[in-house]
Design a protein around this motif. Structure first.
Motif, PDB file in Angstrom:
ATOM      1  N   THR A   3       5.292   6.047  -4.349  1.00 17.78           N
ATOM      2  CA  THR A   3       4.154   5.232  -3.935  1.00 17.78           C
ATOM      3  C   THR A   3       4.591   3.798  -3.666  1.00 17.78           C
ATOM      4  O   THR A   3       5.179   3.155  -4.544  1.00 17.78           O
ATOM      5  CB  THR A   3       3.048   5.230  -5.007  1.00 17.78           C
ATOM      6  OG1 THR A   3       2.670   6.589  -5.264  1.00 17.78           O
ATOM      7  CG2 THR A   3       1.815   4.475  -4.522  1.00 17.78           C
ATOM      8  N   PHE A   4       4.327   3.330  -2.463  1.00 19.28           N
ATOM      9  CA  PHE A   4       4.528   1.927  -2.099  1.00 19.28           C
ATOM     10  C   PHE A   4       3.153   1.280  -2.049  1.00 19.28           C
ATOM     11  O   PHE A   4       2.258   1.796  -1.376  1.00 19.28           O
ATOM     12  CB  PHE A   4       5.168   1.797  -0.705  1.00 19.28           C
ATOM     13  CG  PHE A   4       6.664   1.948  -0.679  1.00 19.28           C
ATOM     14  CD1 PHE A   4       7.286   3.014  -1.303  1.00 19.28           C
ATOM     15  CD2 PHE A   4       7.458   1.021  -0.004  1.00 19.28           C
ATOM     16  CE1 PHE A   4       8.668   3.166  -1.267  1.00 19.28           C
ATOM     17  CE2 PHE A   4       8.843   1.158   0.041  1.00 19.28           C
ATOM     18  CZ  PHE A   4       9.454   2.226  -0.593  1.00 19.28           C
ATOM     19  N   THR A   5       2.970   0.183  -2.764  1.00 20.81           N
ATOM     20  CA  THR A   5       1.708  -0.545  -2.731  1.00 20.81           C
ATOM     21  C   THR A   5       1.958  -1.973  -2.264  1.00 20.81           C
ATOM     22  O   THR A   5       2.583  -2.756  -2.989  1.00 20.81           O
ATOM     23  CB  THR A   5       1.029  -0.542  -4.117  1.00 20.81           C
ATOM     24  OG1 THR A   5       0.952   0.806  -4.594  1.00 20.81           O
ATOM     25  CG2 THR A   5      -0.382  -1.130  -4.047  1.00 20.81           C
ATOM     26  N   ASP A   6       1.542  -2.243  -1.039  1.00 24.24           N
ATOM     27  CA  ASP A   6       1.649  -3.595  -0.469  1.00 24.24           C
ATOM     28  C   ASP A   6       3.051  -4.186  -0.662  1.00 24.24           C
ATOM     29  O   ASP A   6       3.205  -5.320  -1.106  1.00 24.24           O
ATOM     30  CB  ASP A   6       0.580  -4.503  -1.104  1.00 24.24           C
ATOM     31  CG  ASP A   6       0.268  -5.713  -0.227  1.00 24.24           C
ATOM     32  OD1 ASP A   6       0.682  -5.718   0.954  1.00 24.24           O
ATOM     33  OD2 ASP A   6      -0.365  -6.650  -0.733  1.00 24.24           O
ATOM     34  N   SER A  23       2.144   0.037   2.484  1.00 28.00           N
ATOM     35  CA  SER A  23       1.554   0.925   1.485  1.00 28.00           C
ATOM     36  C   SER A  23       1.608   2.364   1.993  1.00 28.00           C
ATOM     37  O   SER A  23       1.240   2.623   3.146  1.00 28.00           O
ATOM     38  CB  SER A  23       0.088   0.543   1.216  1.00 28.00           C
ATOM     39  OG  SER A  23      -0.001  -0.742   0.638  1.00 28.00           O
ATOM     40  N   THR A  25       1.768   6.685   0.222  1.00 22.17           N
ATOM     41  CA  THR A  25       2.002   7.597  -0.895  1.00 22.17           C
ATOM     42  C   THR A  25       2.594   8.887  -0.357  1.00 22.17           C
ATOM     43  O   THR A  25       2.043   9.483   0.574  1.00 22.17           O
ATOM     44  CB  THR A  25       0.691   7.896  -1.641  1.00 22.17           C
ATOM     45  OG1 THR A  25       0.201   6.678  -2.200  1.00 22.17           O
ATOM     46  CG2 THR A  25       0.915   8.892  -2.766  1.00 22.17           C
ATOM     47  N   GLY A  58       4.713  -6.673  -4.336  1.00 24.38           N
ATOM     48  CA  GLY A  58       4.205  -5.312  -4.249  1.00 24.38           C
ATOM     49  C   GLY A  58       4.930  -4.405  -5.227  1.00 24.38           C
ATOM     50  O   GLY A  58       5.762  -4.868  -6.020  1.00 24.38           O
ATOM     51  N   GLN A  59       4.577  -3.117  -5.169  1.00 23.26           N
ATOM     52  CA  GLN A  59       5.045  -2.196  -6.197  1.00 23.26           C
ATOM     53  C   GLN A  59       5.613  -0.925  -5.575  1.00 23.26           C
ATOM     54  O   GLN A  59       5.008  -0.350  -4.674  1.00 23.26           O
ATOM     55  CB  GLN A  59       3.847  -1.838  -7.078  1.00 23.26           C
ATOM     56  CG  GLN A  59       4.205  -1.208  -8.393  1.00 23.26           C
ATOM     57  CD  GLN A  59       2.967  -0.830  -9.172  1.00 23.26           C
ATOM     58  OE1 GLN A  59       2.012  -0.272  -8.623  1.00 23.26           O
ATOM     59  NE2 GLN A  59       2.967  -1.129 -10.466  1.00 23.26           N
TER      60      GLN A  59
END
Ligand code: ADP
Ligand code: ADP
Length: 228
Positions: A3-6, A23, A25, A58-59
């Motif tokens: 998962t990439f978030t921003d 972002s 998933t 981001g994460q």
């Protein structure tokens, strides 16, 4: 699974981010193409998954773990769960196909009897059982990529990252490599493949994530290559 978030990644000394606000998933068991012109951020995406580099903001979460917070000592374990193949094969010269694949298990401390059982089965799977004692330099490009694939999956990774795996192969050889990647995916491995190979993408009709100047501009199920 991934998962990439921003996610934004700006390399030191660079003004423009290599990835910008991405972002996405990727679920367990998916097969995803990452497309976009050279310099669009595909390799950076893959390097973030391997924690070869960290997001600037981001994460990035892989298999439930936030890679930005992951302690250094955990990184080898993360990478053991991720197989990798590249355009230029990266086999060890002077070592046979069997030795190249076995080496991947030796470095993680698997016992010899395990290795003697697993390596031949994996070489069989990629169609190289009869080339086990050859050196990489004696093999065709397609055979070298099969050997590299065997090495990448011999440890049964949850994720396989492929960076332009058909980039050095002719079209008919590429079809064979894609069939193998498809098989590996059907056996349960999540596959993420960065590619310029429009023929392959258009034939497979899998999910396509397109990057342009570091931004995610398309995320399409059963997608096509779609850009010139
Ligand atoms: P792609 O794989 O799509 O060709 P990359 O992720 O390699 O794209 O590169 C994206 C952008 O980041 C490019 O502008 C590239 O020049 C830059 N870049 C990549 N790696 C580095 C690095 N280690 N240091 C500085 N800039 C980099
Ligand atoms: P590592 O952290 O494993 O050394 P990196 O390439 O991620 O490898 O980082 C290189 C250096 O930059 C390290 O000293 C790291 O602490 C620092 N660094 C990289 N990304 C970040 C980040 N997102 N936040 C803080 N420090 C970072």
């Amino acid at each position: 699974m991934i998962t990439f978030t921003d996610v934004t990644k700006t390399y030191p000394g660079q003004k423009r981010p290599a990835l910008s606000g991405v972002s996405a998933t990727i679920e367990d068991g998916e097969f995803v193409f990452l497309v976009g012109p050279s310099g669009s951020g595909k390799s950076t995406f893959l390097r973030l998954v391997l924690r070869e580099t960290r997001a600037t903001s981001g994460q990035v979460v892989v298999d439930g773990r936030d890679l930005g917070r992951m302690r250094g000592w955990r990184i080898p374990k993360l990478r053991r769960g991720i197989g990798t193949v590249f355009q230029d094969f990266r086999l060890l010269p002077g070592k046979t196909v069997h030795e190249n694949v076995a080496f991947a298990l030796q470095v993680i401390g698997r016992p010899g009897r395990d290795i003697r059982r697993t390596v031949p089965a994996t070489l069989e799977m990629v169609g190289l059982a009869d080339k086990a004692d050859r050196l990489p330099e004696e093999l065709s490009g397609g055979e070298q990529q099969r050997a590299a694939l065997a090495r990448a999956v011999v440890n049964a990774p949850r994720i396989l990252l492929a960076d332009e795996p058909t980039g050095n192969l002719d079209p008919s050889t590429s079809v064979g490599i894609m069939k193998l990647l498809d098989q590996i995916n059907k056996d349960g491995t999540t596959v993420l493949m960065a590619t310029h190979d429009s023929t392959v993408v258009d034939q497979m009709r899998r999910r396509v994530i397109e990057l342009s100047n570091g931004e995610l501009i398309r995320d399409q199920a059963q997608g096509v290559y779609g850009y010139q």
